[in-house]
Design an enzyme around this catalytic site. Structure first.
Site, short mmCIF file in Angstrom:
data_model
loop_
_atom_site.label_atom_id
_atom_site.label_comp_id
_atom_site.label_asym_id
_atom_site.label_seq_id
_atom_site.Cartn_x
_atom_site.Cartn_y
_atom_site.Cartn_z
N GLU A 1 -7.63 2.32 9.75
CA GLU A 1 -8.50 1.29 10.32
C GLU A 1 -9.50 0.73 9.31
O GLU A 1 -10.32 -0.11 9.65
CB GLU A 1 -9.22 1.84 11.56
CG GLU A 1 -8.23 2.13 12.69
CD GLU A 1 -8.83 2.89 13.85
OE1 GLU A 1 -9.88 3.55 13.67
OE2 GLU A 1 -8.26 2.83 14.95
N LYS B 1 -8.65 5.44 5.67
CA LYS B 1 -9.33 6.28 6.65
C LYS B 1 -8.56 7.55 6.97
O LYS B 1 -9.11 8.63 7.06
CB LYS B 1 -9.53 5.48 7.95
CG LYS B 1 -10.15 6.32 9.05
CD LYS B 1 -9.98 5.72 10.44
CE LYS B 1 -10.31 6.77 11.49
NZ LYS B 1 -10.06 6.35 12.86
N GLN B 2 -7.26 7.39 7.20
CA GLN B 2 -6.47 8.53 7.69
C GLN B 2 -4.99 8.31 7.41
O GLN B 2 -4.59 7.24 6.97
CB GLN B 2 -6.69 8.73 9.18
CG GLN B 2 -6.24 7.55 10.02
CD GLN B 2 -6.49 7.74 11.52
OE1 GLN B 2 -6.75 8.83 11.99
NE2 GLN B 2 -6.40 6.66 12.26
N TRP C 1 -3.29 5.44 21.29
CA TRP C 1 -2.04 5.98 20.69
C TRP C 1 -2.13 7.49 20.50
O TRP C 1 -1.13 8.16 20.32
CB TRP C 1 -1.75 5.29 19.34
CG TRP C 1 -2.59 5.76 18.18
CD1 TRP C 1 -3.94 5.89 18.17
CD2 TRP C 1 -2.13 6.17 16.89
NE1 TRP C 1 -4.36 6.34 16.94
CE2 TRP C 1 -3.27 6.52 16.14
CE3 TRP C 1 -0.87 6.27 16.29
CZ2 TRP C 1 -3.20 6.97 14.81
CZ3 TRP C 1 -0.81 6.71 14.97
CH2 TRP C 1 -1.96 7.06 14.24
N ASP C 2 -3.33 8.03 20.57
CA ASP C 2 -3.52 9.47 20.46
C ASP C 2 -2.59 10.23 21.41
O ASP C 2 -2.07 11.28 21.08
CB ASP C 2 -4.96 9.85 20.84
CG ASP C 2 -5.97 9.18 19.95
OD1 ASP C 2 -5.89 7.95 19.78
OD2 ASP C 2 -6.86 9.88 19.42
#
Ligand SMILES: *[C@@H]1O[C@H](CO)[C@@H](O)[C@H](O)[C@H]1NC(C)=O
Ligand SMILES: *[C@@H]1O[C@H](CO)[C@@H](O)[C@H](O)[C@H]1NC(C)=O
Ligand SMILES: *[C@@H]1O[C@H](CO)[C@@H](O)[C@H](O)[C@H]1NC(C)=O
Ligand SMILES: *[C@@H]1O[C@H](CO)[C@@H](O)[C@H](O)[C@H]1NC(C)=O
Ligand SMILES: *[C@@H]1O[C@H](CO)[C@@H](O)[C@H](O)[C@H]1NC(C)=O
Ligand SMILES: *[C@@H]1O[C@H](CO)[C@@H](O)[C@H](O)[C@H]1NC(C)=O
Length: 770
Positions: free
Chosen positions: A485, A557-558, A354-355
């Site tokens: 994640e 995580k993010q 997906w980056d």
């Protein structure tokens, strides 16, 4: 995307409190994953150039991962490495599939840069001309080596060594010759490709070599019945060059590589036929065209300006040439570490995630929509495999794999089955990329040639994943993982549900756009499901829990829920947005990747906290950019992770373009909201914004902001609201933007189709439409 942590949530939570350096040590011990430690006290080599487009140094980075790379979307290499990678060339089965190493027959070194010499070489990367240079100032001559992946002869990597004798030298030497010793360092044989032993051949009067072979292991025999051919040609490299003392000379060495032997040979012949200077000029001209078409310029902040030039250089180096001597081959997309890397697990094996769609693509789409189309094309070409994945997992439509490489099969590394099983939002991210593409281009040809199909099939996937819950009257999507994640197998991940909802609405809209040539069944059913898709919201705390049952206080995580505000632009009250931002900032692991902070920076700009925005923006790049060549690491210094991390770069560019410059695209308009300068800059120009075929330049200065119109497509006349009046945009015009905005640009409607409602989380018993 950092799978190691996704797998071990408890470990992750424990590690969150440790420092980044300690973290790396633990990974080394437990996973042997190949992370290396940069000594804390290591002195980074320095960029001594005063120019923003050239990075120069006297000392190369001690960690060769931070070396500059060259590339043209077909071939790429880290300068002076023993490895070359080629677009679409992978070896290994499924999770082992990674970029296949081609020995670097183009890796030529001047001995004076290898061994200890009295001369001090200067190394520089020229980001606007796409060339890496080595200059050695010797007693009797100046030697300059240019290394580049040719932008027109795209199968070629070229080395040119120019020796210019000094005329003022001692007359005693005048009849002497200058000897320059060089060395070819291709590294060991490839373990990925079964190359035949090199065969000598005289081509165009030059002693040359050829070696052809095949990859060793197919990625997925079902979709790859045959191993992949690869063929290389290169000029023989002597151990020294001889130049008379009275005359300068340029020596050209070439390596070409392609799947097709004829193509590689033809290119090799053609390059050898070119005059050395003309060969170089052709390359520079092609790079020049890229920057004529678009650019981002920052004034008054050299450091920032250099980083931005570095990002575009590394992006364009991984994207194919639009004009080339021989037809371009199929393009296999961008991976988080670009084309110059991707041979290791740490560098994500050159896979697509997906980056691409969520992090790298948006800025590319704004300036170079033809490249955005190429990125979407990779997904179209692997869509039939996505149809199969949906089928075998009991769903409908297209389910794109979390990691995708040569065939489009799921190639997630064996370490981390959870991300492959649950991070289904990838399909929604692809639909979101398609939505943004349509918003900026209205490309009907694209719809006809796969666009209608990919959009409606992704909607079919989500429709088959959503299950009605009779207690709530809403649709649930369970067993998923959001971008965070650290939390796996959750229900109603808010990011997943919003991209799923957008996918469904987009399909209804696209079904209307495509109706004269593409038949969709029940498009309104997609919208009904989207309307009633659960959207977790905490009314008491006025914020969005990340998923159903998320316990407040748990670390993540993010960036996940904060992505609703941007890039997804999901409408919400400003108080909710502010609460999401401040809450998630407080629970995000400090060692997460850079992109989190760029998204928080954009959020703070939206809610008007300039000071926080500046701090978070700094946090989105400062600890990740490695000198002197502005290479990005995935993790904060001193940890490293994946290199050269295009994803992190993408976050930073988005903070500049969509945060500070305030740009955003909607299906019916382009918005410029409260543009402002990035920290410590005196000017910021985004040149060559492509909107519905027009080319526009936004120029932000301390004194004010202007928009200049370079061209407008007759099919899509544009009107702009400049804060006071509606103005018809005509080529050559410059409009001053007055007041705080937002300023909007729009055109005539696109067909007689209702824009999507884009409202999610309403009770399904309520009527559609408000
Ligand atoms: C050039 O450098 C290579 C590698 O260090 C070495 O093997 C070779 O002997 C050198 N040649 C000369 C002429 O010094
Ligand atoms: C329906 O939603 C309720 C409330 O969120 C939840 O407790 C329940 O588990 C859901 N039912 C099913 C079958 O998932
Ligand atoms: C995911 O959750 C479901 C229950 O919703 C459970 O049956 C399944 O085993 C879980 N899968 C994994 C891999 O944890
Ligand atoms: C947004 O704010 C308005 C006014 O305060 C309020 O009526 C509305 O319920 C809020 N919406 C949400 C989703 O919280
Ligand atoms: C943020 O900065 C911009 C540009 O300098 C300015 O127009 C705006 O008023 C500032 N916002 C706040 C809340 O200070
Ligand atoms: C960014 O933050 C770092 C670390 O806090 C600091 O050293 C640096 O000066 C900051 N840079 C800018 C431009 O504010």
């Amino acid at each position: 995307m950092w799978h190691f942590l996704a797998r071990n949530r408890q470990v992750a939570a424990m590690l969150a409190v440790l420092t980044a350096a300690a973290l790396v040590v633990i990974f080394l011990a437990t996973k042997g994953s190949g992370y290396r430690i940069v000594e804390k006290h290591e002195v980074e080599s320095e960029d001594v150039s005063e120019r923003d487009d050239i990075f120069s140094t006297h000392t190369l980075p001690t960690d060769d991962r931070f070396m500059a790379s060259i590339g043209n979307g077909h071939v790429a290499t880290n300068v002076f490495s023993d490895t070359i990678y080629m677009n679409g060339l992978y070896n290994g089965r499924k999770g082992e599939s990674r970029r296949a190493r081609i020995p670097a027959w183009s890796n030529i070194r001047l001995n004076s840069t290898l061994t200890h010499h009295p001369y001090s070489p200067v190394y520089s990367l020229d980001t606007k001309r796409g060339v890496f240079k080595v200059t050695v100032d010797r007693d009797r001559s100046t030697v300059t080596q240019r290394i580049y992946a040719h932008r027109y002869y795209t199968r070629a990597i070229v080395n040119q060594i120019e020796v210019v004798p000094k005329t003022h030298v001692d007359p005693n030497f005048i009849h002497h010759e200058i000897w320059i010793t060089i060395k070819q360092l291709p590294g060991p044989q490839s373990s990925d490709i079964d190359f035949a032993p090199p065969t000598p051949e005289i081509i165009e009067g030059r002693a040359s070599w050829r070696s052809c072979g095949k990859t060793r292991v197919a990625e997925d025999p079902e979709y790859q019945p045959m191993l992949v051919d690869v063929c290389a040609y290169w000029t023989s490299v002597p151990d020294h060059l001889v130049v008379p003392q009275h005359r300068p000379r340029v020596f050209t060495f070439v390596m070409t590589v392609d799947n097709d032997q004829d193509v590689a040979r033809k290119e090799f012949v053609k390059v050898l036929q070119e005059d050395g200077e003309i060969l170089f000029d052709k390359h520079v001209e092609e790079w020049g065209k890229l920057y004529q078409e678009a650019s981002m310029e920052i004034e008054g902040n050299l450091k920032l300006s250099k980083i931005v030039n570095g990002i575009w250089y590394y992006y364009l180096s991984s994207l194919p040439s639009l004009e080339s001597h021989q037809p371009a081959e199929r393009f296999f997309g961008l991976s988080p570490t670009g084309l110059a890397r991707g041979g290791s697990l740490t560098d994500y094996e050159g896979h697509n995630f997906w980056d691409t769609e969520m992090w790298i693509y948006p800025s590319i789409l704004l300036l170079y929509p033809e490249y955005a189309k190429k990125l979407l094309q990779y997904r179209l070409e692997t869509a039939y495999v996505a149809a199969h994945l949906a089928k075998i997992t009991g769903n409908k439509g297209y389910r794109f794999p979390w990691e995708s490489a040569y065939t489009g099969s799921e190639v997630t590394q064996p370490c981390c089955p959870e991300v492959a099983e649950f991070e289904q939002h990838i399909s929604g991210c692809i639909a979101f990329a398609a939505r943004q593409y349509l918003a900026l281009t209205r490309d009907e040809e694209w719809l006809k040639h796969g666009g209608c199909s990919i959009v409606t099939n992704i909607a079919d996937f989500w429709a088959s994943r959503a299950v009605i819950n009779y207690t709530t009257g809403l649709y649930d999507i369970s067993n998923v993982m959001g971008p965070d994640e650290d939390h796996s197998n959750v229900t109603n991940s808010i990011f997943t549900n919003v991209v799923a909802g957008y996918s469904l609405y987009l399909a209804q809209y696209v079904a209307c756009l495509c109706k004269s040539y593409y038949i969709s069944k029940e498009p309104d059913r997609w919208a009904d499901i989207a309307w009633s898709l659960a959207l977790p919201y905490d009314e008491v705390l006025d914020y969005h829990p990340q998923f159903a049952g998320y316990t407040r206080g748990e670390m993540i995580k993010q960036a996940d829920a904060v992505l609703l505000g941007y890039p997804l632009q999901y409408p919400m009250n400003i108080s909710t947005r502010a609460n999401d931002l401040s809450y998630y900032e407080s629970v995000t692991r400090p060692n997460g990747p850079a992109m989190t902070w760029s998204m928080h920076a954009i959020g703070q700009l939206q809610v008007g906290d300039n000071l926080s925005a500046a701090k978070l923006f700094n946090r989105s790049y400062d600890a990740y950019v490695r000198e002197p060549f502005k290479i990005w690491s995935e993790l904060r210094r001193p940890a490293v992770g994946a290199v050269n991390f295009l994803t992190g770069m993408g976050g930073m560019l988005q903070a500049l373009v969509f945060g500070f410059a305030g740009l955003s695209a909607r299906l019916d308009r382009l918005v410029i909201a409260a543009p402002q300068l990035p920290p410590e800059a005196t000017g910021f120009t985004v040149r060559g914004i492509k909107y519905l075929g027009a080319s526009l330049t936004l120029n932000i200065k301390v004194a004010g902001t202007t928009l200049t119109v370079t061209s407008v497509d007759d099919a899509w006349p544009l009107t702009m609201f400049n804060g006071k009046y509606n103005i018809t945009l005509i080529p050559g015009m410059t409009v001053t933007l007055k007041g705080p905005g937002p300023f909007t640009i729009h055109s005539v409607p696109w067909k007689d189709c209702h824009l999507p409602a884009d409202i999610i989380g309403q009770n399904y018993l309520r009527p559609i439409g408000t």
